[in-house]
Design an enzyme around this catalytic site. Structure first.
Site, PDB file in Angstrom:
ATOM      1  CE1 TYR A  27      34.428  33.036  43.356  1.00 35.64           C
ATOM      2  CE2 TYR A  27      32.438  32.398  44.536  1.00 35.64           C
ATOM      3  CZ  TYR A  27      33.510  33.479  44.024  1.00 35.64           C
ATOM      4  OH  TYR A  27      33.332  34.625  44.823  1.00 35.64           O
ATOM      5  CG  HIS A 104      41.049  37.130  42.211  1.00 38.54           C
ATOM      6  ND1 HIS A 104      40.722  36.954  43.389  1.00 38.54           N
ATOM      7  CD2 HIS A 104      41.767  38.070  42.087  1.00 38.54           C
ATOM      8  CE1 HIS A 104      41.586  37.677  44.213  1.00 38.54           C
ATOM      9  NE2 HIS A 104      42.401  38.471  43.444  1.00 38.54           N
TER      10      HIS A 104
HETATM   11  C1  DQA Z   1      37.894  34.988  44.519  1.00 31.80           C
HETATM   12  C2  DQA Z   1      37.078  36.484  44.364  1.00 31.80           C
HETATM   13  C3  DQA Z   1      37.017  37.052  45.640  1.00 31.80           C
HETATM   14  O1  DQA Z   1      36.299  38.282  45.708  1.00 31.80           O
HETATM   15  C4  DQA Z   1      36.022  36.133  46.580  1.00 31.80           C
HETATM   16  O2  DQA Z   1      35.845  37.042  47.915  1.00 31.80           O
HETATM   17  C5  DQA Z   1      36.495  34.866  46.849  1.00 31.80           C
HETATM   18  C6  DQA Z   1      36.792  34.028  45.353  1.00 31.80           C
HETATM   19  C7  DQA Z   1      37.911  34.358  43.127  1.00 31.80           C
HETATM   20  O3  DQA Z   1      38.604  33.415  42.852  1.00 31.80           O
HETATM   21  O4  DQA Z   1      37.151  34.746  42.022  1.00 31.80           O
HETATM   22  O5  DQA Z   1      36.404  34.151  47.847  1.00 31.80           O
HETATM   23  O6  DQA Z   1      38.997  35.307  44.984  1.00 31.80           O
END
Ligand code: DQA
Length: 152
Positions: A27, A104
């Site tokens: 992230y 995402h």
């Molecule tokens: C997410 C991907 C999801 O699978 C995960 O549960 C998240 C973050 C992303 O931004 O990559 O909380 O949405």
């Protein structure tokens, strides 16, 4: 004269309040506030006016979606893990929809199998994943084109 159609809601779901504490390899180590700051710059460059909402409450997220068109002309949605299992949130987006793009930060297509499923399938204009913060810029570009706002 009618109002410009340029209001875009940026919605973050569960665990985005602690984004800077989550796995930086996935992230990026950014805080949500920093991400929102970048999104604001990209949005304004495209003639869009962003509003931000984050909650860890599924009920609040659904409630926001129920009133989406009152405050926004389009939406960028990153619902976190809810994306993959909350049919309630998918159904809520269908109640009062605006053109939306699912984003995402991480590459959900190439992680665990369960992350490939999205409750937003068929409800959003596009799904962008694995591009980090730049995915939001791409989503805003798609929505700006759709709404016909000035790009700059
Ligand atoms: C997410 C991907 C999801 O699978 C995960 O549960 C998240 C973050 C992303 O931004 O990559 O909380 O949405």
């Amino acid at each position: 004269m009618s109002r410009a159609q340029n209001r875009v809601a940026i919605l973050h779901g569960v665990n985005f309040d602690v984004l800077e504490r989550r796995d930086p390899d996935l992230y990026g180590g950014l805080a949500l506030g920093e991400l929102e700051y970048r999104i604001t710059g990209w949005a304004r460059d495209l003639g869009l006016e962003p509003t931000f909402f984050q909650t860890n409450s599924e009920a609040e997220f659904c409630g926001y979606l129920h009133r989406l068109s009152a405050g926004s002309d389009a939406a960028v949605i990153n619902a976190g893990a809810w994306t993959h299992y909350s049919r309630a949130i998918g159904d809520a987006l269908a109640v009062d929809p605006v053109p939306a793009v699912e984003v995402h930060l991480s590459d959900v297509e190439n992680r665990e199998e369960w992350r490939r499923i999205s409750v937003f399938e068929g409800l959003v204009e596009a799904k962008i994943s694995g591009k980090g913060p730049d995915g939001y810029r791409e989503a805003l570009g798609l929505l700006a084109e759709l709404l016909g706002t000035q790009s700059g």
